[in-house]
Design an enzyme around this catalytic site. Structure first.
Site, mmCIF file in Angstrom:
data_model
loop_
_atom_site.group_PDB
_atom_site.id
_atom_site.type_symbol
_atom_site.label_atom_id
_atom_site.label_comp_id
_atom_site.label_asym_id
_atom_site.label_seq_id
_atom_site.Cartn_x
_atom_site.Cartn_y
_atom_site.Cartn_z
ATOM 1 N N GLY A 42 0.780 -1.393 -0.030
ATOM 2 C CA GLY A 42 0.090 -0.039 -0.153
ATOM 3 C C GLY A 42 0.913 1.270 -0.043
ATOM 4 N N GLU A 98 4.052 4.126 6.243
ATOM 5 C CA GLU A 98 2.708 3.181 5.959
ATOM 6 C C GLU A 98 1.765 4.001 5.130
ATOM 7 O OE1 GLU A 98 1.256 0.497 6.350
ATOM 8 O OE2 GLU A 98 1.338 -0.637 7.932
ATOM 9 N N ASP A 99 1.037 3.244 4.635
ATOM 10 C CA ASP A 99 -0.039 3.691 3.994
ATOM 11 C C ASP A 99 -1.227 4.271 4.744
ATOM 12 O OD1 ASP A 99 -0.744 1.040 4.511
ATOM 13 O OD2 ASP A 99 -1.729 0.864 2.630
ATOM 14 N N ASP A 102 -5.062 1.481 10.897
ATOM 15 C CA ASP A 102 -6.233 1.368 10.936
ATOM 16 C C ASP A 102 -6.405 0.784 12.682
ATOM 17 O OD1 ASP A 102 -8.876 0.745 10.395
ATOM 18 O OD2 ASP A 102 -8.490 -1.184 9.813
ATOM 19 N N LYS A 130 -6.872 6.130 10.830
ATOM 20 C CA LYS A 130 -8.281 6.085 11.277
ATOM 21 C C LYS A 130 -8.322 6.011 12.535
ATOM 22 C CE LYS A 130 -9.610 3.172 7.183
ATOM 23 N NZ LYS A 130 -10.286 1.764 7.134
ATOM 24 N N VAL A 152 -10.876 3.075 2.207
ATOM 25 C CA VAL A 152 -10.262 3.974 1.258
ATOM 26 C C VAL A 152 -9.339 3.324 0.204
ATOM 27 C CG1 VAL A 152 -8.502 5.739 1.198
ATOM 28 C CG2 VAL A 152 -10.044 5.315 3.080
ATOM 29 N N ASP A 158 -5.558 -0.648 -2.096
ATOM 30 C CA ASP A 158 -6.649 -1.464 -2.941
ATOM 31 C C ASP A 158 -7.779 -1.806 -2.102
ATOM 32 O OD1 ASP A 158 -5.229 -3.281 -1.327
ATOM 33 O OD2 ASP A 158 -5.752 -4.535 -2.827
ATOM 34 N N ARG A 164 -5.856 0.407 -6.920
ATOM 35 C CA ARG A 164 -4.722 0.517 -6.208
ATOM 36 C C ARG A 164 -3.967 2.054 -6.961
ATOM 37 N NH1 ARG A 164 -1.995 -2.081 -2.624
ATOM 38 N NH2 ARG A 164 -2.354 -4.196 -2.992
HETATM 39 P P1 5GP Z 1 -4.125 -2.251 11.018
HETATM 40 O O1 5GP Z 1 -3.168 -3.378 11.402
HETATM 41 O O2 5GP Z 1 -3.727 -0.816 11.493
HETATM 42 O O3 5GP Z 1 -5.492 -2.621 11.515
HETATM 43 O O4 5GP Z 1 -4.122 -2.249 9.406
HETATM 44 C C1 5GP Z 1 -3.044 -1.806 8.617
HETATM 45 C C2 5GP Z 1 -3.207 -2.382 7.350
HETATM 46 O O5 5GP Z 1 -4.828 -2.514 6.960
HETATM 47 C C3 5GP Z 1 -2.997 -1.268 6.314
HETATM 48 O O6 5GP Z 1 -1.409 -1.394 6.042
HETATM 49 C C4 5GP Z 1 -3.809 -1.606 5.251
HETATM 50 O O7 5GP Z 1 -3.288 -2.624 4.495
HETATM 51 C C5 5GP Z 1 -5.073 -2.220 5.600
HETATM 52 N N1 5GP Z 1 -5.955 -1.228 5.712
HETATM 53 C C6 5GP Z 1 -6.792 -0.751 6.738
HETATM 54 N N2 5GP Z 1 -7.622 0.208 6.364
HETATM 55 C C7 5GP Z 1 -7.605 0.256 5.070
HETATM 56 C C8 5GP Z 1 -8.409 0.900 3.932
HETATM 57 O O8 5GP Z 1 -9.425 1.719 4.491
HETATM 58 N N3 5GP Z 1 -8.126 0.932 2.698
HETATM 59 C C9 5GP Z 1 -7.056 -0.088 2.366
HETATM 60 N N4 5GP Z 1 -6.935 -0.225 1.032
HETATM 61 N N5 5GP Z 1 -6.650 -0.909 3.297
HETATM 62 C C10 5GP Z 1 -6.622 -0.622 4.444
#
Ligand code: 5GP
Length: 177
Positions: A42, A98-99, A102, A130, A152, A158, A164
């Site tokens: 991402g 990081e992209d 979450d 978020k 998103v 993606d 993407r």
């Molecule tokens: P976390 O471990 O913080 O829950 O999630 C991080 C990963 O979840 C991100 O690097 C991404 O790959 C995916 N992710 C979380 N929210 C989104 C979103 O809104 N869109 C996309 N495309 N990926 C997300």
């Protein structure tokens, strides 16, 4: 089916990435070389844009992780390493790029993994955050945009490998849900 609606325009992203690069130039000016660790897939477009706006010396590395379960980190928050960085980071100034953060499980895992390798410093930078979804307390040093709890896509992000390479950041809307 699904469609996308714009959340953040390409121009707004470019302006914010400029600001973030300027901050990094300032913060790392006296520290020497910075190692940017992009989290695949991402972050690849964000990292490419951010890195090209930096004036400070820097190297680019990539790391890839995956979550057990489906698209997001599952409830247990288990994350596993798919691909490691190529070069040792001991005594280096490391910035994880990081992209999106979450729940925070992925970033928390990465910070623990990399910290154990003895970098000179370790910080985290994310284009998107978020805050409403956070489950894990992990420090994020640089945040591009805070966004609501929505899926998103675009600018590297993606949905099942689609959308993407959209130039802007969009909300994915699943019709009829
Ligand atoms: P976390 O471990 O913080 O829950 O999630 C991080 C990963 O979840 C991100 O690097 C991404 O790959 C995916 N992710 C979380 N929210 C989104 C979103 O809104 N869109 C996309 N495309 N990926 C997300």
């Amino acid at each position: 089916m699904e469609h996308t609606t714009e959340l953040i325009s390409a121009a707004s992203i470019a302006a914010r990435v400029d600001e973030m690069a300027a901050r990094l130039d300032e913060d790392y000016a006296v520290l020497g070389e910075l190692v940017l660790v992009g989290v695949l897939k991402g972050s690849f477009i964000f990292l490419a844009d951010l890195a090209r706006r930096l004036s400070i010396p820097h190297r680019v590395e990539f790391i890839a992780v995956s979550s057990y379960g489906d698209r997001e980190s599952d409830e247990a928050g288990e994350v596993r390493l798919i691909m490691d960085v190529r070069h040792p980071i001991v005594d280096k100034h490391v910035l994880v790029v990081e992209d999106i953060v979450d729940t925070g499980h992925t970033l928390s895992y990465l910070m623990r993994l990399l910290l154990a390798r003895g970098p000179a410093s370790l910080r985290a930078c994310t284009l998107l955050h978020k805050p409403d979804r956070r489950q894990v307390d992990v420090q994020i040093d640089y945040v591009g945009f805070e966004i609501p709890d929505t899926w998103v896509v675009g600018y590297g992000l993606d949905f099942a490998e689609r959308h993407r390479t959209l130039p802007n950041l969009c909300e994915l809307v699943v019709d009829g849900s």
